[in-house]
Design a protein around this motif. Structure first.
Motif, PDB file in Angstrom:
ATOM      1  N   VAL A 104       0.148   1.855 -10.468  1.00  9.59           N
ATOM      2  CA  VAL A 104      -0.938   1.480  -9.560  1.00  9.59           C
ATOM      3  C   VAL A 104      -0.778   0.023  -9.128  1.00  9.59           C
ATOM      4  O   VAL A 104      -0.927  -0.305  -7.944  1.00  9.59           O
ATOM      5  CB  VAL A 104      -2.319   1.712 -10.210  1.00  9.59           C
ATOM      6  CG1 VAL A 104      -3.429   1.103  -9.382  1.00  9.59           C
ATOM      7  CG2 VAL A 104      -2.567   3.204 -10.412  1.00  9.59           C
ATOM      8  N   GLN A 105      -0.458  -0.855 -10.068  1.00 14.57           N
ATOM      9  CA  GLN A 105      -0.270  -2.267  -9.737  1.00 14.57           C
ATOM     10  C   GLN A 105       0.887  -2.435  -8.742  1.00 14.57           C
ATOM     11  O   GLN A 105       0.757  -3.148  -7.746  1.00 14.57           O
ATOM     12  CB  GLN A 105       0.001  -3.078 -10.995  1.00 14.57           C
ATOM     13  CG  GLN A 105       0.249  -4.543 -10.717  1.00 14.57           C
ATOM     14  CD  GLN A 105       0.652  -5.309 -11.967  1.00 14.57           C
ATOM     15  OE1 GLN A 105       0.693  -4.768 -13.066  1.00 14.57           O
ATOM     16  NE2 GLN A 105       0.949  -6.571 -11.794  1.00 14.57           N
ATOM     17  N   GLN A 106       2.014  -1.782  -9.014  1.00 12.45           N
ATOM     18  CA  GLN A 106       3.169  -1.867  -8.117  1.00 12.45           C
ATOM     19  C   GLN A 106       2.822  -1.304  -6.738  1.00 12.45           C
ATOM     20  O   GLN A 106       3.173  -1.890  -5.715  1.00 12.45           O
ATOM     21  CB  GLN A 106       4.360  -1.107  -8.709  1.00 12.45           C
ATOM     22  CG  GLN A 106       4.916  -1.705  -9.971  1.00 12.45           C
ATOM     23  CD  GLN A 106       5.538  -3.060  -9.726  1.00 12.45           C
ATOM     24  OE1 GLN A 106       6.306  -3.247  -8.804  1.00 12.45           O
ATOM     25  NE2 GLN A 106       5.192  -4.014 -10.567  1.00 12.45           N
ATOM     26  N   ARG A 107       2.132  -0.175  -6.714  1.00 13.92           N
ATOM     27  CA  ARG A 107       1.743   0.448  -5.450  1.00 13.92           C
ATOM     28  C   ARG A 107       0.835  -0.469  -4.646  1.00 13.92           C
ATOM     29  O   ARG A 107       1.024  -0.658  -3.445  1.00 13.92           O
ATOM     30  CB  ARG A 107       1.038   1.776  -5.721  1.00 13.92           C
ATOM     31  CG  ARG A 107       0.663   2.509  -4.436  1.00 13.92           C
ATOM     32  CD  ARG A 107      -0.461   3.444  -4.634  1.00 13.92           C
ATOM     33  NE  ARG A 107      -1.679   2.707  -4.943  1.00 13.92           N
ATOM     34  CZ  ARG A 107      -2.872   3.270  -5.018  1.00 13.92           C
ATOM     35  NH1 ARG A 107      -2.994   4.553  -4.850  1.00 13.92           N
ATOM     36  NH2 ARG A 107      -3.931   2.555  -5.308  1.00 13.92           N
ATOM     37  N   ASN A 108      -0.146  -1.066  -5.309  1.00 15.02           N
ATOM     38  CA  ASN A 108      -1.074  -1.944  -4.607  1.00 15.02           C
ATOM     39  C   ASN A 108      -0.382  -3.187  -4.058  1.00 15.02           C
ATOM     40  O   ASN A 108      -0.689  -3.637  -2.952  1.00 15.02           O
ATOM     41  CB  ASN A 108      -2.237  -2.328  -5.518  1.00 15.02           C
ATOM     42  CG  ASN A 108      -3.172  -1.161  -5.771  1.00 15.02           C
ATOM     43  OD1 ASN A 108      -3.115  -0.131  -5.093  1.00 15.02           O
ATOM     44  ND2 ASN A 108      -4.019  -1.294  -6.767  1.00 15.02           N
ATOM     45  N   GLU A 109       0.551  -3.757  -4.826  1.00 14.08           N
ATOM     46  CA  GLU A 109       1.292  -4.918  -4.341  1.00 14.08           C
ATOM     47  C   GLU A 109       2.156  -4.543  -3.135  1.00 14.08           C
ATOM     48  O   GLU A 109       2.224  -5.296  -2.155  1.00 14.08           O
ATOM     49  CB  GLU A 109       2.151  -5.504  -5.461  1.00 14.08           C
ATOM     50  CG  GLU A 109       1.330  -6.194  -6.540  1.00 14.08           C
ATOM     51  CD  GLU A 109       2.150  -6.645  -7.739  1.00 14.08           C
ATOM     52  OE1 GLU A 109       3.401  -6.551  -7.686  1.00 14.08           O
ATOM     53  OE2 GLU A 109       1.542  -7.085  -8.726  1.00 14.08           O
ATOM     54  N   ALA A 110       2.802  -3.388  -3.193  1.00  7.34           N
ATOM     55  CA  ALA A 110       3.629  -2.933  -2.069  1.00  7.34           C
ATOM     56  C   ALA A 110       2.761  -2.646  -0.842  1.00  7.34           C
ATOM     57  O   ALA A 110       3.141  -2.982   0.291  1.00  7.34           O
ATOM     58  CB  ALA A 110       4.421  -1.688  -2.462  1.00  7.34           C
ATOM     59  N   ARG A 111       1.597  -2.075  -1.049  1.00  8.66           N
ATOM     60  CA  ARG A 111       0.686  -1.823   0.073  1.00  8.66           C
ATOM     61  C   ARG A 111       0.193  -3.118   0.699  1.00  8.66           C
ATOM     62  O   ARG A 111       0.027  -3.203   1.912  1.00  8.66           O
ATOM     63  CB  ARG A 111      -0.511  -0.998  -0.392  1.00  8.66           C
ATOM     64  CG  ARG A 111      -0.225   0.464  -0.565  1.00  8.66           C
ATOM     65  CD  ARG A 111      -1.481   1.172  -1.012  1.00  8.66           C
ATOM     66  NE  ARG A 111      -1.364   2.607  -0.931  1.00  8.66           N
ATOM     67  CZ  ARG A 111      -2.366   3.439  -1.187  1.00  8.66           C
ATOM     68  NH1 ARG A 111      -3.537   2.972  -1.535  1.00  8.66           N
ATOM     69  NH2 ARG A 111      -2.180   4.736  -1.089  1.00  8.66           N
ATOM     70  N   SER A 112      -0.056  -4.122  -0.134  1.00 13.58           N
ATOM     71  CA  SER A 112      -0.483  -5.419   0.379  1.00 13.58           C
ATOM     72  C   SER A 112       0.597  -6.025   1.272  1.00 13.58           C
ATOM     73  O   SER A 112       0.308  -6.545   2.355  1.00 13.58           O
ATOM     74  CB  SER A 112      -0.810  -6.356  -0.786  1.00 13.58           C
ATOM     75  OG  SER A 112      -1.161  -7.632  -0.307  1.00 13.58           O
ATOM     76  N   ILE A 113       1.838  -5.936   0.826  1.00 13.39           N
ATOM     77  CA  ILE A 113       2.950  -6.438   1.643  1.00 13.39           C
ATOM     78  C   ILE A 113       3.063  -5.612   2.925  1.00 13.39           C
ATOM     79  O   ILE A 113       3.278  -6.163   4.013  1.00 13.39           O
ATOM     80  CB  ILE A 113       4.263  -6.400   0.832  1.00 13.39           C
ATOM     81  CG1 ILE A 113       4.195  -7.411  -0.316  1.00 13.39           C
ATOM     82  CG2 ILE A 113       5.466  -6.685   1.737  1.00 13.39           C
ATOM     83  CD1 ILE A 113       5.305  -7.270  -1.342  1.00 13.39           C
ATOM     84  N   GLY A 114       2.897  -4.314   2.818  1.00 13.59           N
ATOM     85  CA  GLY A 114       2.946  -3.439   3.988  1.00 13.59           C
ATOM     86  C   GLY A 114       1.876  -3.794   5.007  1.00 13.59           C
ATOM     87  O   GLY A 114       2.137  -3.783   6.215  1.00 13.59           O
ATOM     88  N   LEU A 115       0.674  -4.114   4.539  1.00 15.07           N
ATOM     89  CA  LEU A 115      -0.394  -4.513   5.446  1.00 15.07           C
ATOM     90  C   LEU A 115      -0.035  -5.814   6.159  1.00 15.07           C
ATOM     91  O   LEU A 115      -0.245  -5.957   7.370  1.00 15.07           O
ATOM     92  CB  LEU A 115      -1.717  -4.668   4.688  1.00 15.07           C
ATOM     93  CG  LEU A 115      -2.908  -5.136   5.521  1.00 15.07           C
ATOM     94  CD1 LEU A 115      -3.219  -4.151   6.638  1.00 15.07           C
ATOM     95  CD2 LEU A 115      -4.118  -5.354   4.630  1.00 15.07           C
ATOM     96  N   THR A 116       0.529  -6.758   5.420  1.00 16.05           N
ATOM     97  CA  THR A 116       0.937  -8.024   6.023  1.00 16.05           C
ATOM     98  C   THR A 116       2.021  -7.795   7.081  1.00 16.05           C
ATOM     99  O   THR A 116       1.965  -8.380   8.171  1.00 16.05           O
ATOM    100  CB  THR A 116       1.443  -8.995   4.941  1.00 16.05           C
ATOM    101  OG1 THR A 116       0.401  -9.210   3.992  1.00 16.05           O
ATOM    102  CG2 THR A 116       1.881 -10.314   5.538  1.00 16.05           C
ATOM    103  N   ILE A 117       2.981  -6.941   6.774  1.00 17.70           N
ATOM    104  CA  ILE A 117       4.038  -6.620   7.731  1.00 17.70           C
ATOM    105  C   ILE A 117       3.439  -5.974   8.976  1.00 17.70           C
ATOM    106  O   ILE A 117       3.785  -6.339  10.108  1.00 17.70           O
ATOM    107  CB  ILE A 117       5.100  -5.707   7.077  1.00 17.70           C
ATOM    108  CG1 ILE A 117       5.902  -6.502   6.047  1.00 17.70           C
ATOM    109  CG2 ILE A 117       6.018  -5.083   8.128  1.00 17.70           C
ATOM    110  CD1 ILE A 117       6.798  -5.659   5.164  1.00 17.70           C
ATOM    111  N   THR A 118       2.535  -5.028   8.771  1.00 16.47           N
ATOM    112  CA  THR A 118       1.894  -4.350   9.899  1.00 16.47           C
ATOM    113  C   THR A 118       1.153  -5.349  10.782  1.00 16.47           C
ATOM    114  O   THR A 118       1.329  -5.364  12.007  1.00 16.47           O
ATOM    115  CB  THR A 118       0.913  -3.266   9.404  1.00 16.47           C
ATOM    116  OG1 THR A 118       1.611  -2.362   8.566  1.00 16.47           O
ATOM    117  CG2 THR A 118       0.286  -2.519  10.574  1.00 16.47           C
TER     118      THR A 118
END
Length: 183
Positions: A104-118
């Motif tokens: 969950v922690q890894q997923r949330n960090e990756a999603r945060s980066i994905g949002l920034t990229i978007t």
């Protein structure tokens, strides 16, 4: 009076159940592609295709024929993206109840980066469209090109969490997968 769970709780339970059912079906698909090395090959392939979407969009600003490039890029993208999602276990969009704390922690960090990229790429596409529309009034394909830039930016942001997780996740333990063959 018994309390019935609210609609969000019921939906999350349904989503978790559906994710676990699909995971049970696909867990043994493409076993030789589940190594970190092969997942990274898929990540690079997806990245190259996302760049191709940007190039096709930029090229479509200058000639209509460039727009045809979306077709082969999309036809290549779909199976590669599906394979990447399959071999990475779709952890980037898994419900919380289907993952352990670390996942969950890894997923949330990756999603945060994905949002920034978007946000960054879509904003760049919007600014480029605005700047070009004000600076060059005789660009008949600008709307199509700007739409392509925006679509490519959204796709890059949507794909980035799965790409990040596929890149950083270690190889599965041998006891975790009895069919795993790291050839």
């Amino acid at each position: 009076m018994s309390e019935r769970p609210d609609i969000l709780t019921r939906y999350q339970a349904y989503r978790t159940r559906r994710f676990l059912e699909n995971d049970a079906k696909t867990r043994h698909w493409l076993p030789n592609w589940r190594t970190r090395h092969r997942r990274r090959i898929l990540v690079v392939a997806v990245a190259v295709l996302l760049i191709a979407f940007f190039v096709v969009s930029i090229g479509s600003l200058f000639t209509t024929w460039f727009a045809i490039g979306w077709i082969p890029a999309a036809l290549l993208f779909l199976p590669i993206w599906t394979a990447l999602q399959t071999v990475s276990g779709r952890h980037s969009d898994a419900p919380v109840r289907a993952l352990d704390e670390w996942e969950v922690q890894q997923r949330n960090e990756a999603r945060s980066i994905g949002l920034t990229i978007t946000q960054t790429l879509v904003m760049a596409a919007a600014f480029a469209s605005i700047f070009l529309s004000v600076s060059f009034e005789d660009m008949p394909r600008l709307a199509y090109a700007g739409g392509g830039w925006t679509l490519a930016a959204l796709m890059a942001g949507i794909c980035s969490p799965a790409m990040i997780l596929a890149w950083i996740t270690p190889d599965p333990e041998l006891e975790d997968s009895e069919d795993f063959d790291p050839k």
